[in-house]
Design a protein around this motif. Structure first.
Motif, PDB file in Angstrom:
ATOM      1  N   ALA A  50       0.444 -20.121  38.890  1.00 48.99           N
ATOM      2  CA  ALA A  50       1.136 -19.180  38.466  1.00 48.99           C
ATOM      3  C   ALA A  50       2.033 -18.200  39.571  1.00 48.99           C
ATOM      4  O   ALA A  50       1.264 -18.427  40.903  1.00 48.99           O
ATOM      5  CB  ALA A  50       0.215 -17.790  37.758  1.00 48.99           C
ATOM      6  N   GLY A  51       3.028 -18.010  39.636  1.00 50.69           N
ATOM      7  CA  GLY A  51       4.026 -17.464  40.574  1.00 50.69           C
ATOM      8  C   GLY A  51       4.595 -18.548  41.705  1.00 50.69           C
ATOM      9  O   GLY A  51       4.672 -19.842  41.043  1.00 50.69           O
ATOM     10  N   ILE A  52       4.938 -17.833  42.658  1.00 50.80           N
ATOM     11  CA  ILE A  52       5.650 -18.936  43.817  1.00 50.80           C
ATOM     12  C   ILE A  52       4.815 -18.821  45.027  1.00 50.80           C
ATOM     13  O   ILE A  52       5.462 -19.745  45.925  1.00 50.80           O
ATOM     14  CB  ILE A  52       6.992 -18.295  43.826  1.00 50.80           C
ATOM     15  N   ALA A  53       3.845 -18.224  45.292  1.00 47.45           N
ATOM     16  CA  ALA A  53       3.179 -18.146  46.541  1.00 47.45           C
ATOM     17  C   ALA A  53       2.800 -19.596  47.094  1.00 47.45           C
ATOM     18  O   ALA A  53       2.953 -19.908  48.115  1.00 47.45           O
ATOM     19  CB  ALA A  53       1.982 -17.172  46.412  1.00 47.45           C
ATOM     20  N   VAL A  54       2.061 -20.379  45.991  1.00 45.12           N
ATOM     21  CA  VAL A  54       1.642 -21.740  46.540  1.00 45.12           C
ATOM     22  C   VAL A  54       2.849 -22.483  46.724  1.00 45.12           C
ATOM     23  O   VAL A  54       2.492 -23.336  47.695  1.00 45.12           O
ATOM     24  CB  VAL A  54       0.484 -22.159  45.480  1.00 45.12           C
ATOM     25  N   PRO A  92       2.435 -26.258  25.341  1.00 46.19           N
ATOM     26  CA  PRO A  92       1.266 -26.302  26.416  1.00 46.19           C
ATOM     27  C   PRO A  92       1.595 -26.116  27.808  1.00 46.19           C
ATOM     28  O   PRO A  92       0.697 -25.862  28.449  1.00 46.19           O
ATOM     29  CB  PRO A  92       1.030 -28.048  26.168  1.00 46.19           C
ATOM     30  N   ASP A  93       2.755 -26.254  27.963  1.00 40.84           N
ATOM     31  CA  ASP A  93       3.155 -25.831  29.462  1.00 40.84           C
ATOM     32  C   ASP A  93       3.660 -24.535  30.029  1.00 40.84           C
ATOM     33  O   ASP A  93       4.058 -24.208  31.126  1.00 40.84           O
ATOM     34  CB  ASP A  93       4.024 -26.933  30.291  1.00 40.84           C
ATOM     35  N   HIS A  94       4.195 -23.876  28.942  1.00 36.92           N
ATOM     36  CA  HIS A  94       5.076 -22.640  29.484  1.00 36.92           C
ATOM     37  C   HIS A  94       4.383 -21.499  30.304  1.00 36.92           C
ATOM     38  O   HIS A  94       5.048 -20.905  31.101  1.00 36.92           O
ATOM     39  CB  HIS A  94       5.622 -21.779  27.898  1.00 36.92           C
ATOM     40  N   LYS A  95       2.877 -21.388  29.969  1.00 39.19           N
ATOM     41  CA  LYS A  95       2.314 -20.380  30.833  1.00 39.19           C
ATOM     42  C   LYS A  95       2.231 -20.831  32.352  1.00 39.19           C
ATOM     43  O   LYS A  95       2.075 -19.821  33.141  1.00 39.19           O
ATOM     44  CB  LYS A  95       0.814 -20.160  30.083  1.00 39.19           C
ATOM     45  N   ALA A  96       2.284 -22.043  32.652  1.00 41.50           N
ATOM     46  CA  ALA A  96       2.259 -22.202  34.057  1.00 41.50           C
ATOM     47  C   ALA A  96       3.504 -22.802  34.627  1.00 41.50           C
ATOM     48  O   ALA A  96       3.846 -23.309  35.585  1.00 41.50           O
ATOM     49  CB  ALA A  96       1.481 -23.978  33.972  1.00 41.50           C
ATOM     50  N   SER A  97       4.588 -22.000  33.796  1.00 39.19           N
ATOM     51  CA  SER A  97       5.931 -22.334  34.159  1.00 39.19           C
ATOM     52  C   SER A  97       6.627 -20.959  34.600  1.00 39.19           C
ATOM     53  O   SER A  97       6.149 -19.744  34.571  1.00 39.19           O
ATOM     54  CB  SER A  97       6.696 -22.969  33.200  1.00 39.19           C
ATOM     55  N   LEU A  98       7.873 -21.120  35.747  1.00 40.28           N
ATOM     56  CA  LEU A  98       8.533 -20.051  35.998  1.00 40.28           C
ATOM     57  C   LEU A  98       9.771 -19.860  35.281  1.00 40.28           C
ATOM     58  O   LEU A  98      10.129 -20.795  34.721  1.00 40.28           O
ATOM     59  CB  LEU A  98       8.913 -20.382  37.326  1.00 40.28           C
ATOM     60  N   GLU A  99      10.089 -18.590  34.923  1.00 39.19           N
ATOM     61  CA  GLU A  99      11.110 -18.393  34.247  1.00 39.19           C
ATOM     62  C   GLU A  99      12.445 -18.346  35.203  1.00 39.19           C
ATOM     63  O   GLU A  99      12.256 -18.378  36.537  1.00 39.19           O
ATOM     64  CB  GLU A  99      11.177 -16.970  33.540  1.00 39.19           C
ATOM     65  N   PRO A 100      13.810 -18.443  34.579  1.00 35.28           N
ATOM     66  CA  PRO A 100      14.757 -18.833  35.688  1.00 35.28           C
ATOM     67  C   PRO A 100      14.738 -17.826  36.803  1.00 35.28           C
ATOM     68  O   PRO A 100      15.097 -18.556  38.005  1.00 35.28           O
ATOM     69  CB  PRO A 100      15.927 -18.818  34.664  1.00 35.28           C
ATOM     70  N   GLN A 101      14.847 -16.600  36.956  1.00 33.19           N
ATOM     71  CA  GLN A 101      14.882 -15.839  37.978  1.00 33.19           C
ATOM     72  C   GLN A 101      13.925 -16.116  38.989  1.00 33.19           C
ATOM     73  O   GLN A 101      14.152 -16.022  40.017  1.00 33.19           O
ATOM     74  CB  GLN A 101      15.094 -14.432  37.448  1.00 33.19           C
ATOM     75  N   GLU A 102      12.629 -16.161  38.319  1.00 40.01           N
ATOM     76  CA  GLU A 102      11.393 -16.534  39.182  1.00 40.01           C
ATOM     77  C   GLU A 102      11.714 -17.865  39.971  1.00 40.01           C
ATOM     78  O   GLU A 102      11.420 -18.037  41.201  1.00 40.01           O
ATOM     79  CB  GLU A 102      10.153 -16.613  38.547  1.00 40.01           C
ATOM     80  N   PHE A 103      12.207 -18.858  39.276  1.00 36.13           N
ATOM     81  CA  PHE A 103      12.442 -20.010  40.014  1.00 36.13           C
ATOM     82  C   PHE A 103      13.406 -20.024  40.784  1.00 36.13           C
ATOM     83  O   PHE A 103      13.269 -20.578  42.194  1.00 36.13           O
ATOM     84  CB  PHE A 103      13.091 -20.999  38.935  1.00 36.13           C
ATOM     85  N   ALA A 104      14.537 -19.041  40.749  1.00 32.09           N
ATOM     86  CA  ALA A 104      15.617 -18.982  41.771  1.00 32.09           C
ATOM     87  C   ALA A 104      14.890 -18.363  43.079  1.00 32.09           C
ATOM     88  O   ALA A 104      15.329 -18.728  44.120  1.00 32.09           O
ATOM     89  CB  ALA A 104      16.757 -18.136  41.342  1.00 32.09           C
ATOM     90  N   ARG A 105      14.102 -17.440  42.938  1.00 32.15           N
ATOM     91  CA  ARG A 105      13.362 -16.645  43.999  1.00 32.15           C
ATOM     92  C   ARG A 105      12.553 -17.709  44.965  1.00 32.15           C
ATOM     93  O   ARG A 105      12.406 -17.602  45.999  1.00 32.15           O
ATOM     94  CB  ARG A 105      12.388 -15.631  43.557  1.00 32.15           C
ATOM     95  N   MET A 106      11.821 -18.662  44.078  1.00 29.43           N
ATOM     96  CA  MET A 106      11.048 -19.833  44.624  1.00 29.43           C
ATOM     97  C   MET A 106      11.962 -20.526  45.541  1.00 29.43           C
ATOM     98  O   MET A 106      11.631 -21.084  46.685  1.00 29.43           O
ATOM     99  CB  MET A 106      10.425 -20.515  43.630  1.00 29.43           C
ATOM    100  N   VAL A 107      12.965 -20.967  44.969  1.00 30.14           N
ATOM    101  CA  VAL A 107      13.999 -21.936  45.709  1.00 30.14           C
ATOM    102  C   VAL A 107      14.323 -21.224  47.072  1.00 30.14           C
ATOM    103  O   VAL A 107      14.566 -21.575  47.973  1.00 30.14           O
ATOM    104  CB  VAL A 107      15.143 -22.341  44.978  1.00 30.14           C
ATOM    105  N   GLN A 108      14.742 -19.787  46.951  1.00 25.82           N
ATOM    106  CA  GLN A 108      15.155 -19.145  48.045  1.00 25.82           C
ATOM    107  C   GLN A 108      14.054 -19.016  49.092  1.00 25.82           C
ATOM    108  O   GLN A 108      14.161 -19.314  50.306  1.00 25.82           O
ATOM    109  CB  GLN A 108      15.564 -17.700  47.431  1.00 25.82           C
ATOM    110  N   GLY A 109      12.794 -18.927  48.518  1.00 19.97           N
ATOM    111  CA  GLY A 109      11.740 -18.849  49.423  1.00 19.97           C
ATOM    112  C   GLY A 109      11.568 -20.035  50.127  1.00 19.97           C
ATOM    113  O   GLY A 109      11.423 -20.248  51.483  1.00 19.97           O
ATOM    114  N   ILE A 110      11.524 -21.361  49.544  1.00 17.94           N
ATOM    115  CA  ILE A 110      11.407 -22.593  50.073  1.00 17.94           C
ATOM    116  C   ILE A 110      12.691 -22.744  51.069  1.00 17.94           C
ATOM    117  O   ILE A 110      12.267 -23.427  52.058  1.00 17.94           O
ATOM    118  CB  ILE A 110      11.388 -23.566  48.874  1.00 17.94           C
TER     119      ILE A 110
END
Length: 360
Positions: free
Chosen positions: A234-238, A263-281
């Motif tokens: 869950a989330g973007i930290a890992v 089956p996989d939605h709960k382990a997924s990021l929504e679009p804004q979260e995914f964008a924050r992950m990309v920015q962090g990476i």
């Protein structure tokens, strides 16, 4: 500068069988800054028997009254859907990928020219699929969830064998042939040129104590191959932490709505979260540097004001001895370095100094 991390938005089956939703996932992945969007290509009757049980996470996150076969059958997209998604991805400026779970689906993906192949963790013992992937000559991302080092090595042996077949070598496929291919210089060269290993924890969402990011280093040391990470936490930290550990590929599930059934939605990021992950990476990538420890250009501008010089603590007359009482250290730099402080003690002042004047 190191090559950019390949960020894959794993749309998977989060379209819930809807081509419209799948198209929206392509758009979301592109807008979030992913390099690629990846789906799954299979036919339920080719990959599961009718009474195959569901995993615990699948029971929790989807209809409890259906078998795994019934669930994955509802989540299929057709070949024409894949072609539509591939075209839409190209128009959106993002790479289209899909994971094949059976040989016929792999043949289809090869026929439409996918640029690389992903082997899912559950297929790491699927020797026919591994061999077919390598015989194509395509680069392979091999996910290693649920596997130990011996199982990974065995899978690499099959891939090495397939790549050597692609290069023209002829030998009967069997365990001993796979071992010889893996041990050969030519097989190792092929693996290094074509294969990346993805560390993965096959649980959705994956518990943080089970992630074991230090295994990335182990994979790199044991196999001398590029290493990536397929994240189910869950989330973007890992995933951001994995970027800091030097992965070359990073995969994360993307959904339009984490509350959707499937089956996989709960382990997924929504679009804004995914964008924050990309920015962090991308920020982590810029921060990794070269490993050489030296002042950066931005630091050099601050040395003079942040460091100090030896200055007179009070008025010092010419010929007077320097002591702890009449010397001190203050900003800015530019005079004698404080590293010379003890060498000055007991020496005579060559001229007079005013209080706070830098000693020359």
């Amino acid at each position: 500068m190191s090559p950019k991390i390949l960020i894959i938005a794993e749309a998977g089956v989060n379209h819930n069988g809807s081509l419209k939703t799948a198209m929206e996932l392509v758009d979301a992945a592109a807008e979030a800054g992913a390099d690629a969007v990846k789906f799954q290509t299979y036919r339920a009757e080719r990959i599961a028997v009718p009474d195959a049980p569901k995993a615990a996470y699948q029971l929790e996150n989807s209809c409890s009254g259906e078998t795994q076969y019934e669930m994955i059958r509802k989540l299929e997209l057709g070949e024409s859907d894949d072609l539509t998604l591939q075209k839409h991805a190209e128009e959106s400026g993002i790479m289209f990928l899909s994971t094949a779970f059976d040989p016929e689906s792999l043949d289809f993906l090869l026929s439409i020219g996918v640029p690389l192949l992903k082997i899912a963790s559950g297929e790491i013992e699927n020797a026919p699929l591994l061999r077919k992937a390598a015989r194509s000559g395509k680069d392979v991302l091999l996910s290693t969830g649920m596997a130990d080092l011996g199982e990974i090595e065995a899978a690499l042996g099959v891939l090495a064998f397939g790549y050597l077949e692609y290069g023209g070598e002829k030998e009967v496929p069997c365990l001993s042939s796979f071992r010889r291919a893996y041990d050969s210089e030519e097989g190792q060269k092929a693996l290094k040129y074509h294969v990346s290993l993805l560390h993965c924890t096959t649980e959705y969402p994956a518990p943080f104590p089970d992630v074991n990011l230090r295994a990335l280093r182990t994979l790199r040391q044991c196999f001398a191959l590029p290493v990536g990470y397929s994240d189910h936490t869950a989330g973007i930290a890992v995933p951001v932490a994995a970027a800091a550990l030097g992965v070359s590929v990073l995969e994360k599930h993307l959904t339009l709505d984490r509350g959707l059934p499937g089956p996989d939605h709960k382990a997924s990021l929504e679009p804004q979260e995914f964008a924050r992950m990309v920015q962090g990476i991308r920020q982590v990538e810029q921060s990794l540097g070269t490993s050489v420890k030296r002042p950066s250009p931005s630091e050099l501008r601050n040395q003079a004001v942040a460091r100090k010089s030896i200055v007179a603590a009070c008025r010092i007359e010419q010929g007077e001895l320097f002591t702890d009482w009449n010397l001190t250290v203050k900003r800015p730099a530019g005079g004698r370095s404080p590293m010379e402080y003890f060498d000055l003690l007991g020496k005579k002042a060559g001229r007079s100094y005013l209080e706070n004047e830098a000693i020359r």
